[in-house]
Scaffold this active site. Structure first.
Site, PDB file in Angstrom:
ATOM      1  N   GLU A 214      -8.254 -21.292 -15.326  1.00 17.67           N
ATOM      2  CA  GLU A 214      -8.579 -21.964 -14.070  1.00 17.67           C
ATOM      3  C   GLU A 214      -9.736 -22.919 -14.328  1.00 17.67           C
ATOM      4  OE1 GLU A 214     -10.146 -20.736  -9.604  1.00 17.67           O
ATOM      5  OE2 GLU A 214     -10.917 -19.706 -11.377  1.00 17.67           O
TER       6      GLU A 214
ATOM      7  N   ASP B   5     -10.255 -16.552 -15.330  1.00 15.24           N
ATOM      8  CA  ASP B   5     -10.964 -16.996 -14.144  1.00 15.24           C
ATOM      9  C   ASP B   5     -12.113 -17.933 -14.535  1.00 15.24           C
ATOM     10  OD1 ASP B   5     -11.509 -16.613 -11.203  1.00 15.24           O
ATOM     11  OD2 ASP B   5     -13.408 -15.858 -11.988  1.00 15.24           O
TER      12      ASP B   5
ATOM     13  N   ASP C 289       0.851  -1.205   0.000  1.00 12.12           N
ATOM     14  CA  ASP C 289       0.000   0.000   0.000  1.00 12.12           C
ATOM     15  C   ASP C 289       0.879   1.245   0.000  1.00 12.12           C
ATOM     16  OD1 ASP C 289      -1.920   1.978   0.445  1.00 12.12           O
ATOM     17  OD2 ASP C 289      -2.003   1.593   2.603  1.00 12.12           O
TER      18      ASP C 289
END
Length: 540
Positions: A270, A202, A23
């Site tokens: 996937e 995905d 971050d």
């Protein structure tokens, strides 16, 4: 790697979960500039490519896997300009960049779905999977959501149900509609034009549903699902009709044609399908026709005996034809391998061994952030959980937060150098002791052993692209050869904690001294300490 169109074969892919990596703007959530700031660290690992989990515009109900704009960067992660800077920094260091493409479904906040749900006769009315209720008002089929409950949600405006394989806020796109296919391929083209080197697709076998809306049969007696926890009723069904439909093969040919228009790009899918991993990987990765490579969940389970690993890999090698597999031992969806397979073992020895094993199998290995440090699964208290999947099935299944906690960089502050603010998930004290910059200073650390192995592996092409043959061995040992262009390397692993010996007849072996491993060779006899390995040049 430069100029090799098959660079992805055997390439080490480093998965970054941006929310938890680094971050830089002090909001407690990782961002693209955080990836940029750690690019030298990533390059130092000796990996070939980065896979970035979603950073697209999203309401974050499923942390970016619910996309509301395929061509935008969520402000939480930065801007398109930040993405371009990160991409350029990676390319400057010789790293490829693969991004997640989540096209089986969108967010319910996506403009496509907002229009689709507004009426039955708008321009996108058929862009999602809509169906009438049964005469008694119940759901159209018995299909289940992975995240719990029926895979159907009632919409009062259209007075129909829409399908969702995941959260109710993640409606499934209708790939039977050619306009939908065109639209998602346009989204892919947007990022290819921007310079990405490919996609992680995905839920690649979820794109199509059965157009006849037939009910799924029950799972066969004795079958155990590998894609969901036993507490989840999703595992009670044989998912014949809500996913893995034959029409998907035709669409994947369209996807491959698009990728082929951008030389040097790649794709890794996937596959979530119990009992079909080999069959689907072979079909989906048929050379030159569909996607380049795919991974399943078979090495992401709790099963990890030498016999189990050999069976899974041997079946894949035998059945994949001219396709190509990818292997992972950890990712953002499963318990970290350090806990799942390494519980009770010396992690300082187990973690580098697991990394080396994954990188020695025939296929392309994926390394999940923190795996290079030997991180274990974090224990996230219920009151700190963010994952809706875990909240729904607590306490038998605790969800995915434990593998998604922030990456530890230093050991001298509460947030491990990840952020100046309270992070979105807590950092555990154990992870701070394994922080990256602490391990960086120790030549014998898990991190530096992994770096050394990957650097050594780069000079041995059989470990990247070679054929693979298992040799018989006892107990918790795995022995196999990798052969490429006349060169054969023998790999022997002892997955057990106690020393072991293996006899390999008919091969003349020369130890080639893989860094960090102490196995010895005396004629046909290989001696291995517990959690150890040896690599040898082999001649018949």
């Amino acid at each position: 790697m430069t100029g090799d169109p098959d660079w992805w074969k055997g390439a080490v892919i480093y998965q970054i979960y941006p929310r938890s990596f680094n971050d830089t703007n002090g909001d407690g959530v990782g961002d693209l500039n955080g990836v940029l700031a750690r690019m030298d660290y990533i390059a130092s690992l000796g990996v070939d490519a980065i896979w970035l989990s979603p950073f697209f515009t999203s309401p974050m109900e499923d942390f970016g896997y619910d996309v509301s704009d395929y061509e935008g960067v969520d402000p939480m992660f930065g801007s398109l300009a930040d993405f371009d800077d990160m991409l350029a920094a990676a390319h400057k260091r010789g790293l490829k960049v693969i991004i997640d493409l989540v096209i089986s479904h969108t967010s319910d906040q996506h403009p496509w779905f907002r229009e689709s749900r507004s009426s039955k006769d708008n321009s996108k009315a058929d862009w999602f999977v809509w169906a009438d209720a049964r005469p008694d008002g119940t759901v159209p089929t018995n299909w289940l959501s992975i995240f719990g409950g029926a895979a159907w949600e009632w919409d009062s405006r259209r007075r129909q149900y829409y399908m969702h394989n995941f959260l109710a806020s993640q409606p499934d796109l209708n790939f039977h509609n050619a306009e939908v296919q065109d639209a998602v391929l346009d989204a892919a083209r947007f990022w290819l034009d921007r310079g990405v080197d490919g996609f992680r697709l995905d839920t690649v076998n979820f794109y199509f549903h059965d157009a006849q809306l037939r009910d799924n049969p029950p799972m066969g007696a004795g079958d155990t699902p590998s894609t969901v926890d036993p507490s989840n009723p999703y595992g009670y069904q044989d998912h014949l009709y809500d996913k893995t439909r034959p029409e998907n093969l035709v669409f994947l040919e369209r996807m491959r044609a698009l990728l082929d228009a951008y030389p040097g790009t790649t794709s890794v899918g996937e596959i979530g399908a119990d009992g079909q991993a080999v069959e689907l990987t072979a079909a989906y990765t048929e050379a030159g026709k569909r996607i380049h490579m795919a991974y399943s969940f078979d090495l992401l389970t709790t099963q990890h005996s030498a016999a189990y690993i050999r069976r899974i890999v041997e079946e894949m090698n035998a059945g994949i034809g001219d396709g190509w597999a990818s292997w992972a031992l950890s990712n953002h969806d499963v318990v970290r391998v350090g806990s799942r397979w390494g519980d009770g073992l010396d992690l300082n020895r187990f973690a580098p061994l697991a990394t080396a094993l994954c990188a020695s199998l025939r296929g392309s290995p994926c390394l999940y952030q923190g795996e290079e440090l030997g991180l274990t699964q974090a224990d996230v208290p219920f009151e700190n959980l963010k994952d809706p999947y875990g909240i729904r099935f607590w306490p038998d299944y605790k969800g995915r937060d434990g593998c998604r906690t922030p990456m530890p960089w230093v050991n001298d502050n509460a947030h491990a150098g990840f952020s100046d603010a309270d992070p979105w998930l807590p950092v555990t004290a154990e992870h701070r002791t394994r922080a990256a910059f602490e391990q960086d200073r120790d030549a014998t650390s898990i991190l530096n052993r992994n770096r050394a192995f990957y650097a050594w592996r780069q000079g041995h092409q059989p470990l990247r692209k070679g054929d693979m043959t298992f040799l018989d061995s006892d107990g918790e040992t795995l022995v196999f050869t990798r052969t490429y262009q006349g060169e054969t390397i023998l790999c022997a692993f002892n997955l057990g904690a106690e020393p072991a010996e293996v006899t390999v007849p008919d091969l003349a072996l020369e130890n080639i001294d893989a860094p960090g491993f102490t196995g010895t060779i005396d004629g046909a006899r290989i001696s291995l300490n517990g959690l150890d390995a040896v690599f040898a040049r082999a001649k018949r």
